[in-house]
Scaffold this motif. Structure first.
Motif, PDB file in Angstrom:
ATOM      1  N   LEU A 292     -24.340  97.541  -5.596  1.00 25.23           N
ATOM      2  CA  LEU A 292     -23.739  96.122  -4.730  1.00 25.23           C
ATOM      3  C   LEU A 292     -23.892  94.848  -5.442  1.00 25.23           C
ATOM      4  O   LEU A 292     -23.148  94.423  -5.753  1.00 25.23           O
ATOM      5  CB  LEU A 292     -23.166  97.156  -4.224  1.00 25.23           C
ATOM      6  N   GLN A 293     -25.471  95.014  -4.661  1.00 28.22           N
ATOM      7  CA  GLN A 293     -25.930  94.057  -5.436  1.00 28.22           C
ATOM      8  C   GLN A 293     -25.554  92.738  -6.607  1.00 28.22           C
ATOM      9  O   GLN A 293     -24.919  91.823  -6.685  1.00 28.22           O
ATOM     10  CB  GLN A 293     -27.343  93.319  -5.140  1.00 28.22           C
ATOM     11  N   TYR A 294     -25.621  93.965  -7.767  1.00 34.57           N
ATOM     12  CA  TYR A 294     -25.757  93.374  -8.771  1.00 34.57           C
ATOM     13  C   TYR A 294     -24.118  93.776  -9.456  1.00 34.57           C
ATOM     14  O   TYR A 294     -24.132  92.450 -10.010  1.00 34.57           O
ATOM     15  CB  TYR A 294     -26.352  94.973  -9.752  1.00 34.57           C
ATOM     16  N   GLU A 295     -23.628  94.535  -8.795  1.00 27.39           N
ATOM     17  CA  GLU A 295     -21.628  94.189  -9.165  1.00 27.39           C
ATOM     18  C   GLU A 295     -21.596  93.103  -8.311  1.00 27.39           C
ATOM     19  O   GLU A 295     -20.560  91.815  -9.333  1.00 27.39           O
ATOM     20  CB  GLU A 295     -21.072  95.270  -8.482  1.00 27.39           C
ATOM     21  N   LEU A 296     -21.718  92.573  -7.485  1.00 28.49           N
ATOM     22  CA  LEU A 296     -21.664  91.092  -6.935  1.00 28.49           C
ATOM     23  C   LEU A 296     -22.331  90.137  -7.553  1.00 28.49           C
ATOM     24  O   LEU A 296     -21.481  89.289  -8.035  1.00 28.49           O
ATOM     25  CB  LEU A 296     -21.770  90.886  -5.558  1.00 28.49           C
ATOM     26  N   MET A 297     -23.047  90.047  -8.428  1.00 28.53           N
ATOM     27  CA  MET A 297     -23.894  89.290  -8.857  1.00 28.53           C
ATOM     28  C   MET A 297     -23.606  88.739 -10.361  1.00 28.53           C
ATOM     29  O   MET A 297     -23.354  87.856 -10.907  1.00 28.53           O
ATOM     30  CB  MET A 297     -25.082  89.330  -8.982  1.00 28.53           C
ATOM     31  N   ASN A 298     -23.318  90.296 -10.576  1.00 36.02           N
ATOM     32  CA  ASN A 298     -22.503  89.959 -11.638  1.00 36.02           C
ATOM     33  C   ASN A 298     -20.887  88.885 -11.987  1.00 36.02           C
ATOM     34  O   ASN A 298     -20.289  88.577 -13.180  1.00 36.02           O
ATOM     35  CB  ASN A 298     -21.901  91.624 -12.835  1.00 36.02           C
ATOM     36  N   LYS A 299     -20.319  90.116 -11.289  1.00 37.70           N
ATOM     37  CA  LYS A 299     -19.266  88.848 -10.432  1.00 37.70           C
ATOM     38  C   LYS A 299     -19.326  87.312 -11.001  1.00 37.70           C
ATOM     39  O   LYS A 299     -18.250  86.983 -11.807  1.00 37.70           O
ATOM     40  CB  LYS A 299     -18.487  88.940  -9.452  1.00 37.70           C
ATOM     41  N   GLN A 300     -20.228  87.132  -9.725  1.00 39.69           N
ATOM     42  CA  GLN A 300     -20.645  85.570  -9.885  1.00 39.69           C
ATOM     43  C   GLN A 300     -21.000  84.967 -11.261  1.00 39.69           C
ATOM     44  O   GLN A 300     -20.342  84.208 -11.446  1.00 39.69           O
ATOM     45  CB  GLN A 300     -21.135  85.645  -8.620  1.00 39.69           C
ATOM     46  N   LEU A 301     -21.323  85.516 -11.947  1.00 38.51           N
ATOM     47  CA  LEU A 301     -21.762  85.399 -13.466  1.00 38.51           C
ATOM     48  C   LEU A 301     -20.691  85.329 -14.023  1.00 38.51           C
ATOM     49  O   LEU A 301     -20.801  83.748 -14.840  1.00 38.51           O
ATOM     50  CB  LEU A 301     -22.925  86.163 -13.831  1.00 38.51           C
ATOM     51  N   LYS A 302     -19.897  85.502 -14.106  1.00 40.07           N
ATOM     52  CA  LYS A 302     -18.581  86.378 -14.975  1.00 40.07           C
ATOM     53  C   LYS A 302     -17.417  84.153 -14.668  1.00 40.07           C
ATOM     54  O   LYS A 302     -17.469  84.068 -15.172  1.00 40.07           O
ATOM     55  CB  LYS A 302     -17.714  87.005 -14.638  1.00 40.07           C
ATOM     56  N   LYS A 303     -17.637  84.046 -13.218  1.00 39.55           N
ATOM     57  CA  LYS A 303     -16.932  82.670 -12.939  1.00 39.55           C
ATOM     58  C   LYS A 303     -17.895  81.935 -13.684  1.00 39.55           C
ATOM     59  O   LYS A 303     -17.342  80.558 -13.878  1.00 39.55           O
ATOM     60  CB  LYS A 303     -17.715  82.903 -11.328  1.00 39.55           C
ATOM     61  N   ASP A 304     -19.274  81.927 -12.914  1.00 37.08           N
ATOM     62  CA  ASP A 304     -19.848  80.616 -13.352  1.00 37.08           C
ATOM     63  C   ASP A 304     -19.728  80.455 -15.237  1.00 37.08           C
ATOM     64  O   ASP A 304     -19.966  79.490 -15.734  1.00 37.08           O
ATOM     65  CB  ASP A 304     -21.417  81.297 -13.330  1.00 37.08           C
ATOM     66  N   HIS A 305     -19.641  82.025 -15.872  1.00 37.88           N
ATOM     67  CA  HIS A 305     -19.505  81.623 -17.278  1.00 37.88           C
ATOM     68  C   HIS A 305     -18.194  80.577 -17.589  1.00 37.88           C
ATOM     69  O   HIS A 305     -18.165  80.539 -18.648  1.00 37.88           O
ATOM     70  CB  HIS A 305     -20.067  82.971 -18.067  1.00 37.88           C
ATOM     71  N   ALA A 306     -17.383  81.145 -16.748  1.00 41.49           N
ATOM     72  CA  ALA A 306     -16.180  80.515 -17.071  1.00 41.49           C
ATOM     73  C   ALA A 306     -15.616  79.368 -16.622  1.00 41.49           C
ATOM     74  O   ALA A 306     -15.208  78.439 -16.891  1.00 41.49           O
ATOM     75  CB  ALA A 306     -15.110  81.466 -16.079  1.00 41.49           C
ATOM     76  N   VAL A 307     -16.297  79.333 -15.857  1.00 41.45           N
ATOM     77  CA  VAL A 307     -16.304  78.075 -15.232  1.00 41.45           C
ATOM     78  C   VAL A 307     -17.038  76.986 -16.397  1.00 41.45           C
ATOM     79  O   VAL A 307     -16.954  75.251 -17.116  1.00 41.45           O
ATOM     80  CB  VAL A 307     -17.651  77.220 -14.226  1.00 41.45           C
ATOM     81  N   LEU A 308     -18.150  77.222 -16.730  1.00 46.23           N
ATOM     82  CA  LEU A 308     -19.137  76.491 -17.717  1.00 46.23           C
ATOM     83  C   LEU A 308     -18.524  76.525 -19.515  1.00 46.23           C
ATOM     84  O   LEU A 308     -18.904  75.426 -19.924  1.00 46.23           O
ATOM     85  CB  LEU A 308     -20.255  76.847 -17.891  1.00 46.23           C
TER      86      LEU A 308
END
Length: 325
Positions: A70-86
């Motif tokens: 679950l923690q990895y899934e949440l982290m990957n979702k946040q990473l996708k958001k960060d990639h979109a912002v960048l």
């Protein structure tokens, strides 16, 4: 203590003790051991084939594993958001800031490059969830490298900006309608529904819904090249040449406050909101051209919006809705 058994011997007319044969005792012992082994084997098979039978320790490990996933899934979702912002920052950097100052865009293969050579993730291999862990680490490494590249680019832009103050004053940089006068962001740049035909059509600008007569401001210094109603669909509209191959367009006006050939500065009132031309309600249709091509205006409001206002504008402009023209 085992009972002693006797039998009556008719020949001797006396009772004799019954002696058990040693081989028979040994046989019973072997049968007992085999029976116990067989019973244990059957119980083991039952245990191994019934998944719901778990020891408390196994249950604890499973909960810990589920939580990790679950923690990895949440982290990957946040990473996708960060990639979109960048990615949004990189787009503005390449298509606006670097172009402002004549710097070439950073190649996509440089921005998106990973780490080559030695296997950096060998230590994560050999586990049940190795693939998930390795992919997450790759995304983190990629994001870290992209941030470093973007930081270097922004340092370069800062140095160029100090030398090109005149250029910054001419580029469109403010919202042409003040937020205090804005009813809503009616539609953004992209595929939208046409209000007349209801068909999907590419919308090349941004629509700002406001009352008729609301002031419209020049988004940058420049020269008015058109202030007429001779362009199909735009109604009364104004075009400003900002130099450096940038042009801004303001359409569906109710009246003008400038004329062709007039020089204007950023923030000057150039006209007023209306609903002339191909329009279904009072609003301003705003476009920006670079090198003759229409580009997304949403990246040109850094001079008038706070970060919170800019984020709200991004959300509103990305909605797939119906345009007003």
């Amino acid at each position: 203590m085992s009972k002693v058994k006797y039998y009556y011997d008719s020949e001797t007319l006396s009772y004799r003790r019954i002696e058990q044969k040693k081989g028979r005792k040994f046989g019973f012992a072997i049968l007992g051991v085999l029976g116990a082994f067989l019973a244990g084997f059957v119980l083991l098979l039952i245990y191994l084939n019934i998944p719901q039978l778990e020891t408390p320790k196994e249950k604890a490990y499973k909960r810990e594993l589920d939580n990790m996933k679950l923690q990895y899934e949440l982290m990957n979702k946040q990473l996708k958001k960060d990639h979109a912002v960048l990615a949004e920052i990189a787009e503005r950097d390449d298509n606006i800031y670097r172009l402002y100052f004549g710097a070439p865009p950073i190649p996509g293969e440089v921005r998106g490059a990973g780490y080559g050579g030695v296997n950096r993730y060998k230590g994560y291999e050999g586990y049940d969830n190795s693939e998930m862990i390795i992919e997450s680490q790759k995304q983190i490494d990629k994001l870290t490298k992209q941030i470093a590249i973007q930081s270097i680019s922004l340092d370069e832009i800062k140095n160029l900006a100090e030398q090109k103050e005149e250029l910054l004053s001419t580029i469109p940089a403010i919202q042409p309608i003040q937020n205090s006068n804005l009813k809503r962001m009616a539609s953004g740049y992209g595929w939208r529904s046409d209000p007349f035909t209801k068909a999907r059509k590419f919308h090349y600008g941004m629509d700002f819904s406001a009352a008729t007569g609301t002031p419209i401001y020049a988004s940058g210094n420049g020269t008015v090249t058109r202030a007429d109603a001779n362009s199909s669909g735009y109604g009364k509209h104004i075009r400003i040449d900002h130099g450096f191959n940038y042009v801004s367009l303001y359409a569906h006006l109710s009246k003008y406050n400038v004329k062709k050939g007039q020089k204007v500065k950023r923030g000057d009132v150039i006209g007023y909101v209306g609903s002339t031309g191909r329009s279904v309600a009072p609003h301003l249709h705003y476009e920006i051209f670079k090198d003759g091509e229409r580009i997304n205006p949403r990246n040109f409001y850094y001079g008038s919006l706070t970060s919170e206002e800019f984020n709200e504008m991004l959300k509103a402009s990305s909605l797939i809705n119906e345009t007003l023209d």
